[in-house]
Scaffold this motif. Structure first.
Motif, short mmCIF file in Angstrom:
data_model
loop_
_atom_site.label_atom_id
_atom_site.label_comp_id
_atom_site.label_asym_id
_atom_site.label_seq_id
_atom_site.Cartn_x
_atom_site.Cartn_y
_atom_site.Cartn_z
N TRP A 85 0.67 -1.35 0.12
CA TRP A 85 0.08 0.02 0.04
C TRP A 85 0.85 1.30 -0.06
CZ3 TRP A 85 0.14 3.61 3.78
CH2 TRP A 85 0.67 3.20 5.13
N ASN A 86 1.91 1.20 0.55
CA ASN A 86 3.05 2.52 0.94
C ASN A 86 3.80 2.61 -0.35
OD1 ASN A 86 4.54 0.39 1.31
ND2 ASN A 86 5.17 1.10 3.39
N LYS A 114 3.10 6.68 -4.46
CA LYS A 114 3.89 7.94 -4.33
C LYS A 114 3.71 9.00 -5.30
CE LYS A 114 7.33 6.20 -1.03
NZ LYS A 114 6.79 4.85 -0.77
#
Length: 112
Positions: A66-67, A70
């Motif tokens: 999920w991270n 960007k």
């Protein structure tokens, strides 16, 4: 036997119940619908919009953490998310009435 929605990366056990309430009962159904249509159904079923939840699902459908979202990709997903939220809100057939409408008016969102 179909795989549960929670078998998709970034989606936990609560996702199974949330998506089932929206009529999406398996990971295969979620993949077939695609992230935008599936999220619209989730919102139409009464779940509150949550940008991180949306992009975590998108990343998970791509097999990514999920991270990993960007920069410009995250900005583009925010635009898509805002369009989905606006579309569901504009759908008068899904518009709440009574106490739900009053709660929305004061900013508490749908409660189920």
């Amino acid at each position: 036997m179909p795989a549960p929605v929670s078998s998709i990366r970034n989606l936990g056990p609560a996702s199974d119940a949330n998506f089932a309430a929206a009529g999406i009962k398996s990971a295969e159904e979620l993949r077939a619908l695609g992230p935008d249509a599936a999220y619209a159904r989730l919102l139409a079923s009464g779940h509150r919009p949550h940008f991180i939840g949306y992009y975590a699902m998108v990343m998970g459908l791509q097999g990514r953490p999920w991270n990993d979202c960007k920069g410009k990709e995250k900005e583009a997903l925010r635009t898509r998310f805002d369009a989905i939220v606006a579309s569901v809100a504009a759908d008068t057939s899904a518009a709440p009435s009574g106490i739900e409408a009053a709660l929305n008016e004061i900013g508490t969102g749908l409660k189920r």
